[in-house]
Design a protein around this motif. Structure first.
Motif, mmCIF file in Angstrom:
data_model
loop_
_atom_site.group_PDB
_atom_site.id
_atom_site.type_symbol
_atom_site.label_atom_id
_atom_site.label_comp_id
_atom_site.label_asym_id
_atom_site.label_seq_id
_atom_site.Cartn_x
_atom_site.Cartn_y
_atom_site.Cartn_z
ATOM 1 N N UNK A 25 0.818 -1.208 0.000
ATOM 2 C CA UNK A 25 0.000 0.000 0.000
ATOM 3 C C UNK A 25 0.853 1.260 0.000
ATOM 4 N N UNK A 26 1.794 1.343 0.938
ATOM 5 C CA UNK A 26 2.620 2.545 1.040
ATOM 6 C C UNK A 26 3.617 2.652 -0.109
ATOM 7 N N UNK A 31 1.885 -5.302 -7.126
ATOM 8 C CA UNK A 31 1.818 -6.504 -6.297
ATOM 9 C C UNK A 31 3.073 -6.580 -5.448
ATOM 10 N N UNK A 32 2.977 -7.369 -4.386
ATOM 11 C CA UNK A 32 4.100 -7.524 -3.459
ATOM 12 C C UNK A 32 3.999 -8.915 -2.858
ATOM 13 N N UNK A 33 5.105 -9.655 -2.907
ATOM 14 C CA UNK A 33 5.158 -11.005 -2.341
ATOM 15 C C UNK A 33 6.230 -11.033 -1.261
ATOM 16 N N UNK A 34 5.893 -11.637 -0.128
ATOM 17 C CA UNK A 34 6.868 -11.876 0.928
ATOM 18 C C UNK A 34 6.901 -13.353 1.263
ATOM 19 N N UNK A 35 8.037 -13.841 1.724
ATOM 20 C CA UNK A 35 8.150 -15.264 2.077
ATOM 21 C C UNK A 35 9.206 -15.425 3.163
ATOM 22 N N UNK A 49 -2.097 -7.458 -3.778
ATOM 23 C CA UNK A 49 -2.125 -7.022 -5.160
ATOM 24 C C UNK A 49 -3.230 -6.005 -5.370
ATOM 25 N N UNK A 50 -3.094 -5.218 -6.438
ATOM 26 C CA UNK A 50 -4.119 -4.232 -6.770
ATOM 27 C C UNK A 50 -5.251 -4.839 -7.589
ATOM 28 N N UNK A 51 -5.106 -6.092 -7.986
ATOM 29 C CA UNK A 51 -6.127 -6.764 -8.803
ATOM 30 C C UNK A 51 -6.890 -7.760 -7.934
ATOM 31 N N UNK A 52 -8.153 -7.536 -7.730
ATOM 32 C CA UNK A 52 -8.952 -8.423 -6.893
ATOM 33 C C UNK A 52 -8.962 -9.840 -7.458
ATOM 34 N N UNK A 53 -8.722 -10.815 -6.588
ATOM 35 C CA UNK A 53 -8.796 -12.212 -6.980
ATOM 36 C C UNK A 53 -7.656 -12.687 -7.850
ATOM 37 N N UNK A 54 -6.583 -11.922 -7.912
ATOM 38 C CA UNK A 54 -5.482 -12.313 -8.804
ATOM 39 C C UNK A 54 -4.132 -12.123 -8.109
ATOM 40 N N UNK A 200 9.203 -17.043 -17.412
ATOM 41 C CA UNK A 200 8.394 -18.227 -17.706
ATOM 42 C C UNK A 200 7.123 -18.129 -16.862
ATOM 43 N N UNK A 201 5.961 -18.187 -17.505
ATOM 44 C CA UNK A 201 4.691 -18.035 -16.792
ATOM 45 C C UNK A 201 4.540 -19.088 -15.694
ATOM 46 N N UNK A 202 3.889 -18.716 -14.598
ATOM 47 C CA UNK A 202 3.347 -17.388 -14.287
ATOM 48 C C UNK A 202 4.426 -16.426 -13.826
ATOM 49 N N UNK A 203 4.376 -15.210 -14.371
ATOM 50 C CA UNK A 203 5.338 -14.199 -13.964
ATOM 51 C C UNK A 203 4.638 -12.848 -13.899
ATOM 52 N N UNK A 204 5.163 -11.966 -13.077
ATOM 53 C CA UNK A 204 4.618 -10.621 -12.952
ATOM 54 C C UNK A 204 5.104 -9.756 -14.103
ATOM 55 N N UNK A 205 4.328 -8.761 -14.454
ATOM 56 C CA UNK A 205 4.758 -7.749 -15.410
ATOM 57 C C UNK A 205 5.390 -6.589 -14.674
#
Length: 464
Positions: A25-26, A31-35, A49-54, A200-205
């Motif tokens: 958000x800030x 999108x943002x992934x943490x692990x 992510x900014x895309x609902x359900x994705x 290689x999919x799936x990948x972020x843009x």
């Protein structure tokens, strides 16, 4: 018994997800992934992510930029361990000096790994991260006519072209492309099937977010050509967590624990104003929240990334985002480590006696107090005939020592790193003293008749 519980506590998981949510958000990231991994095993991942359900997950590829450099450094260390080069070799010993430009062939491999060659931070224009590698087909195009910014070996100056040289070094010695060597020697042995040179999919843009408005622009994704060893790779949170475990523990299929530990040691002094961090052999070193973290940050247009590992706690954290700027992945990854380490610290391994085969009565007789002048030290016996020497009061030079096959010990850290500790015996075989880099340690402070440099006053100890 294991060092950790099998899974994170729900309260810890909520705190981690909250940190990722705040970062997305800030940081205004699409999108943002943490692990989180503990002892090399993925135990948590979360995304916003900014895309609902994705929402992306730990198997979604992001471009990792300069995190690629750590992989290149591992390839070079493998060549060293195989005896194919020495870190003190000058580059011109392995690459044609005429292709490198004036003076470049004289920098050492160690200097390249630790960014102390004095080479420029970037290539000549155009901006290499946003243009195809085909515009720089030769090393001369990467280095430019005036490749140096500082005298070699004097200062730490981060150099992307320096890692192009290391990639070319790998290719020259191996006889295969950097990408082929990477796949065969690191990615396949570690099971990092989702780490690739091309997406290689799936990948972020990759996206650029406008600094003054909530609108986005797609970023180009270029093949970096010769600059690939400095920042080409795409990877996932899960793969990077696995790689973090390797950086903490080593893996004999890739690089021994001792060689990985060597990579983690500071190789060059930090720059002015950077005393909270440093650089090893291909690894960034930072101090955060009272902890030492190793790993690397990374960025390319459209992406920012970070992998930090707390070796002592066995915790690795990954933060990945698909925005050119804004998300502070380095800060977030450090915070993720802190959240886990504070809430669920590692359980210490149970104390166990040494194996009977390692109990040597002669070594056991050496343990206990020793004196360097009037400084009191304690010698402790460890596993594998190792020893440690620690001051018994106040500050002092403590160190660990590894046993040498021919006898004696070699220092592993601190002031005595690389120095030899040996037992000196009298003609009758009894122990006279310990010799450490010419320092004499005796059983009593300034003991009469002992081998104290400068001798001991014959009148002995006295009062006022």
């Amino acid at each position: 018994m294991t060092s950790f519980l099998e899974a994170l506590l729900p309260s810890t998981e909520r705190a981690l997800l909250h940190r990722v949510a705040v970062a997305q958000s800030e940081g205004r990231s699409p999108s943002f992934v943490g692990a989180i991994a503990r002892d090399g095993k993925l135990v948590w991942s979360g995304a916003r992510t900014c895309v609902d359900g994705h929402a992306p997950d730990a198997d979604t590829q992001y471009r990792i930029g300069s995190l690629t450099k750590v992989f290149t450094a591992v390839l070079v260390m493998r060549l060293r361990d195989e005896g194919l080069l020495d870190l003190n070799d000058v580059l011109g010993k392995h690459l044609e000096a005429a292709e490198l430009g004036p003076g470049v062939g004289e920098v050492t491999i160690a200097q390249l790994l630790g960014h102390s060659t004095g080479l420029g931070a970037e290539t000549p224009a155009p901006w290499w991260e946003r243009t195809p590698g085909t515009v720089r087909p030769e090393l001369a195009d990467v280095l430019g006519k005036e490749p140096f910014r500082h005298p070699a070996g004097r200062v730490h100056h981060y150099s992307n072209p320096g890692y192009t040289l290391l990639g070319s070094l790998v290719e020259s010695i191996r006889g295969v492309s950097w990408e082929e060597a990477l796949r065969a020697e690191i990615l396949e042995p570690l099971g990092m099937q989702r780490t690739t040179a091309q997406p290689v999919a799936p990948h972020a843009g990759g996206w650029a977010v406008h600094p003054w408005a909530d609108v986005m622009l797609p970023e180009p994704s270029e093949d970096l050509g010769l600059m690939a060893p400095a920042g080409q790779l795409w990877s996932t949170a899960e793969d990077l967590c696995r790689f973090g475990g390797f950086l903490a523990q080593g893996d004999d299929r890739v690089l021994s624990a001792a060689s990985v530990e060597e990579m983690r040691a500071p190789a060059a002094a930090p720059g002015v104003g950077e005393w909270t961090g440093g650089y090893g052999l291909g690894l960034q070193l930072v101090r955060r929240h009272g902890r030492t973290l190793i790993g690397h940050t990374g960025s390319l247009p459209g992406f920012v990334a970070c992998l930090w590992v707390d070796v002592e706690e066995g915790v690795a954290a990954v933060a990945l985002a698909n925005a050119t700027s804004g998300p502070l992945t380095g800060t977030v990854a450090a915070d993720l480590v802190r959240i886990v380490a504070d809430a669920e610290p590692r359980f210490p391994e149970p104390w166990r006696p040494l194996p009977q085969a390692e109990v040597d009565q002669d070594l056991l007789a050496l343990t206990g107090p020793w004196y360097w002048g009037t400084y009191a030290y304690g010698l402790r016996l460890g596993a594998g005939r190792s020893v440690s020497l620690e001051p018994l009061a106040g500050a002092g030079r403590s160190a660990r020592f590894r046993a040498l096959p021919e006898g004696g010990w070699i220092g592993l850290d601190g002031y005595y790193a690389g120095e030899t500790l040996r037992v000196v015996r009298r003609p009758d075989g009894s122990v006279s003293h310990l010799d450490l880099a010419s320092f004499v340690f005796t059983r009593e402070p300034y003991e009469q008749g002992d081998a104290v440099p400068g001798g001991v006053d014959e009148a002995g100890w006295r009062g006022l």
